[in-house]
Scaffold this motif. Structure first.
Motif, PDB file in Angstrom:
ATOM      1  N   SER A   1      53.818  67.194 -31.121  1.00 15.29           N
ATOM      2  CA  SER A   1      53.341  67.608 -32.442  1.00 15.29           C
ATOM      3  C   SER A   1      53.760  69.042 -32.707  1.00 15.29           C
ATOM      4  O   SER A   1      53.801  69.865 -31.779  1.00 15.29           O
ATOM      5  CB  SER A   1      51.816  67.497 -32.509  1.00 15.29           C
ATOM      6  OG  SER A   1      51.297  68.194 -33.632  1.00 15.29           O
ATOM      7  N   ARG A   2      54.051  69.338 -33.941  1.00 11.31           N
ATOM      8  CA  ARG A   2      54.409  70.720 -34.292  1.00 11.31           C
ATOM      9  C   ARG A   2      53.249  71.674 -34.029  1.00 11.31           C
ATOM     10  O   ARG A   2      53.457  72.873 -33.836  1.00 11.31           O
ATOM     11  CB  ARG A   2      54.819  70.808 -35.757  1.00 11.31           C
ATOM     12  CG  ARG A   2      53.687  70.678 -36.773  1.00 11.31           C
ATOM     13  CD  ARG A   2      54.200  70.849 -38.188  1.00 11.31           C
ATOM     14  NE  ARG A   2      53.158  70.798 -39.193  1.00 11.31           N
ATOM     15  CZ  ARG A   2      52.480  71.862 -39.632  1.00 11.31           C
ATOM     16  NH1 ARG A   2      52.739  73.057 -39.144  1.00 11.31           N
ATOM     17  NH2 ARG A   2      51.554  71.734 -40.567  1.00 11.31           N
TER      18      ARG A   2
ATOM     19  N   SER B   1      51.664  65.612 -37.864  1.00 11.72           N
ATOM     20  CA  SER B   1      50.252  65.406 -37.545  1.00 11.72           C
ATOM     21  C   SER B   1      50.001  65.801 -36.096  1.00 11.72           C
ATOM     22  O   SER B   1      50.908  66.216 -35.375  1.00 11.72           O
ATOM     23  CB  SER B   1      49.893  63.932 -37.733  1.00 11.72           C
ATOM     24  OG  SER B   1      50.622  63.137 -36.799  1.00 11.72           O
ATOM     25  N   LEU B   2      48.737  65.649 -35.642  1.00 11.68           N
ATOM     26  CA  LEU B   2      48.413  65.894 -34.245  1.00 11.68           C
ATOM     27  C   LEU B   2      48.988  64.821 -33.332  1.00 11.68           C
ATOM     28  O   LEU B   2      49.222  65.053 -32.150  1.00 11.68           O
ATOM     29  CB  LEU B   2      46.887  65.958 -34.060  1.00 11.68           C
ATOM     30  CG  LEU B   2      46.161  67.128 -34.718  1.00 11.68           C
ATOM     31  CD1 LEU B   2      44.652  66.954 -34.558  1.00 11.68           C
ATOM     32  CD2 LEU B   2      46.601  68.466 -34.127  1.00 11.68           C
TER      33      LEU B   2
ATOM     34  N   VAL C   1      45.186  76.204 -29.005  1.00 14.60           N
ATOM     35  CA  VAL C   1      45.679  76.997 -30.138  1.00 14.60           C
ATOM     36  C   VAL C   1      46.144  76.073 -31.256  1.00 14.60           C
ATOM     37  O   VAL C   1      45.982  76.384 -32.451  1.00 14.60           O
ATOM     38  CB  VAL C   1      46.793  77.968 -29.691  1.00 14.60           C
ATOM     39  CG1 VAL C   1      48.082  77.247 -29.331  1.00 14.60           C
ATOM     40  CG2 VAL C   1      47.058  79.011 -30.768  1.00 14.60           C
ATOM     41  N   GLY C   2      46.706  74.918 -30.900  1.00 11.45           N
ATOM     42  CA  GLY C   2      47.127  73.962 -31.919  1.00 11.45           C
ATOM     43  C   GLY C   2      45.954  73.397 -32.699  1.00 11.45           C
ATOM     44  O   GLY C   2      46.027  73.242 -33.926  1.00 11.45           O
ATOM     45  N   LEU C   3      44.875  73.085 -32.006  1.00  9.56           N
ATOM     46  CA  LEU C   3      43.693  72.559 -32.699  1.00  9.56           C
ATOM     47  C   LEU C   3      43.057  73.630 -33.577  1.00  9.56           C
ATOM     48  O   LEU C   3      42.576  73.327 -34.674  1.00  9.56           O
ATOM     49  CB  LEU C   3      42.691  72.015 -31.679  1.00  9.56           C
ATOM     50  CG  LEU C   3      43.151  70.768 -30.916  1.00  9.56           C
ATOM     51  CD1 LEU C   3      42.105  70.358 -29.879  1.00  9.56           C
ATOM     52  CD2 LEU C   3      43.423  69.607 -31.865  1.00  9.56           C
ATOM     53  N   TYR C   4      43.046  74.873 -33.113  1.00  7.15           N
ATOM     54  CA  TYR C   4      42.574  75.961 -33.980  1.00  7.15           C
ATOM     55  C   TYR C   4      43.433  76.037 -35.243  1.00  7.15           C
ATOM     56  O   TYR C   4      42.915  76.197 -36.363  1.00  7.15           O
ATOM     57  CB  TYR C   4      42.620  77.299 -33.243  1.00  7.15           C
ATOM     58  CG  TYR C   4      41.368  77.656 -32.484  1.00  7.15           C
ATOM     59  CD1 TYR C   4      40.128  77.691 -33.119  1.00  7.15           C
ATOM     60  CD2 TYR C   4      41.412  77.984 -31.133  1.00  7.15           C
ATOM     61  CE1 TYR C   4      38.972  78.035 -32.432  1.00  7.15           C
ATOM     62  CE2 TYR C   4      40.268  78.325 -30.428  1.00  7.15           C
ATOM     63  CZ  TYR C   4      39.046  78.349 -31.085  1.00  7.15           C
ATOM     64  OH  TYR C   4      37.900  78.677 -30.401  1.00  7.15           O
TER      65      TYR C   4
ATOM     66  N   ALA D   1      43.862  79.747 -37.363  1.00  4.91           N
ATOM     67  CA  ALA D   1      44.949  80.324 -36.576  1.00  4.91           C
ATOM     68  C   ALA D   1      44.726  81.798 -36.258  1.00  4.91           C
ATOM     69  O   ALA D   1      45.309  82.334 -35.308  1.00  4.91           O
ATOM     70  CB  ALA D   1      46.282  80.155 -37.317  1.00  4.91           C
ATOM     71  N   ASP D   2      43.880  82.475 -37.046  1.00  4.22           N
ATOM     72  CA  ASP D   2      43.581  83.885 -36.804  1.00  4.22           C
ATOM     73  C   ASP D   2      42.247  84.076 -36.106  1.00  4.22           C
ATOM     74  O   ASP D   2      41.679  85.169 -36.113  1.00  4.22           O
ATOM     75  CB  ASP D   2      43.602  84.662 -38.117  1.00  4.22           C
ATOM     76  CG  ASP D   2      42.590  84.123 -39.138  1.00  4.22           C
ATOM     77  OD1 ASP D   2      42.019  83.025 -38.911  1.00  4.22           O
ATOM     78  OD2 ASP D   2      42.373  84.798 -40.160  1.00  4.22           O
TER      79      ASP D   2
END
Length: 401
Positions: A153-154, A176-177, A334-337, A343-344
């Motif tokens: 996933s990106r 997507s996830l 970090v991806g789920l955040y 993201a911050d």
């Protein structure tokens, strides 16, 4: 490295052309794994996607070396009852298992966790279908040239690295996830027939995590398997206990640490603070989730981080402190955040000292912690039961050949 799948460079699902109009029958897909036999992280990552695959386009099979009677677990029991009619109990030796699978004339084989179970991993060296895929049940490349694609996933791949590096497979980055993930509380608490409903979690004191009749001031949760405990991360654990004299860290001993590893932990943390490390033995899922829910923060280890444990923490709005790595295995949190539009978030750190400072700040500062909890509560609907993941899997699989 090139395998039988051809030139393996990164691509997006949008670049794969569909041959649906040329299909004379539904594509036959088989998930091959032994990890579905228990309530493993691999089953929890994949059960939603398997259930949501479009049966008008696909015939879906499950295969593994564990007999139906060997399936054990709340989720595993539900899974095998639903799919026992399409379950292929693979035989040994491997030549017999290959014959069983070849008889199905499969179009696509998906290995959810290559490298984690020996027999499915050995099978992957054979060409059992036109297309062979792996994904992040085990968050590493397989290194096997008969595996054509790695579905990621990106959200979980580093934007600073060339995505074509680090994989022997052709990397597919979903938008997507890539998982239709169910709420752990819903599965293991609300839908658990063995628990009296409504089920009430215990307090820290009732769980034995208090000091006398008082609950500990701050609880740091890191219920991870021992192999994720790196020396660098253990130094951060020691620093947290130095900064927070009222803090207690809970570690999992469900898979016991070896003697030399325990000795290292004692040396790093020190005699003065090791008494504030509490060891949690193997417990049932309700108790495990109870421990997560009463914690102030969850500590994501590094460089090999957590995934399911982060989903569990966010289900209860518990902040997770993370130090993202460069590779997939250190970037789930970090991806789920990011997916939650956080993201911050203060909980994403850049080095060990900052990790310890922020972990203690969040645990000790109730106002800050509640602010983060509110953001998690507002955003977590984006990471559970994500319909876009289902749509993207259906489109990707349908578009192959």
């Amino acid at each position: 490295m090139k395998g039988r799948g051809g030139d393996k460079t990164s691509t997006s699902t949008s670049t794969i052309t569909s041959s649906k109009g040329n299909e004379k029958r539904k594509k036959r897909i088989c998930f091959i794994t032994d990890s579905f036999a228990t309530d493993s992280s691999v089953l929890r990552d994949r059960i939603g996607i398997i259930g949501k695959l479009d049966r008008a386009r696909f015939d879906v099979y499950i295969a593994g070396f564990v007999p139906v009677a060997g399936y054990r677990g709340i989720l595993a029991d539900v899974f095998i009852k639903k799919y026992k009619d399409v379950y292929i109990h693979l035989k040994t030796p491997l030549a017999e298992a290959r014959r069983q699978l070849e008889a199905l004339e499969l179009d696509i084989v998906i290995y959810p966790d290559l490298g984690m179970k020996i027999l499915p991993t050995l099978l992957a060296y054979s060409r059992l279908a036109k297309t062979q895929i792996t994904t992040w049940g085990h968050s590493e490349t397989s290194g096997i040239d008969t595996v054509d694609y790695f579905v990621s996933s990106r959200w979980f791949e580093s934007p600073d690295l060339d995505p074509s590096t680090g994989y022997t497979e052709k990397l597919i980055q979903f938008q997507s996830l890539g998982t239709y993930y169910f709420s752990p509380h819903t599965i293991f608490i609300e839908n658990n027939a063995k628990l009296a409903q409504p089920y009430k979690f215990k307090t820290r004191a009732e769980l034995g995590l208090g000091r006398g009749i008082q609950e500990c001031a701050h609880l740091y949760c890191c219920l991870q398997t021992f192999y994720k405990m790196s020396p660098e991360f253990e130094m951060v654990l020691s620093r947290i206990l130095q900064l927070d004299r009222d803090g207690i860290i809970i570690l999992s001993n469900g898979y016991p640490f070896c003697r030399s590893h325990l000795a290292r932990l004692h040396r790093v943390i020190g005699a003065d603070n090791i008494t504030r490390v509490r060891w949690i033995p193997a417990v049932d899922k309700a108790v495990f989730l109870n421990l997560v829910a009463v914690s102030d923060v969850v500590l994501d280890p590094f460089p090999f981080g957590g995934c399911n444990t982060t989903f569990e923490a966010f289900d209860y709005n518990v902040p997770v402190i993370t130090l993202p790595g460069e590779r997939l295995h250190g970037r789930f949190t970090v991806g789920l955040y990011g997916k939650m539009d956080m993201a911050d978030c203060e909980c994403i750190t850049s080095n060990g000292e900052e990790y310890a400072q922020i972990a203690t700040r969040v645990a000790m500062n109730e106002k800050l912690r509640h602010k983060i909890q509110r953001s998690i509560e507002a955003g977590k609907g984006r990471i559970f039961q994500e319909r876009e993941s289902v749509d993207e899997w259906n489109t990707f699989l349908d578009g192959l050949y």
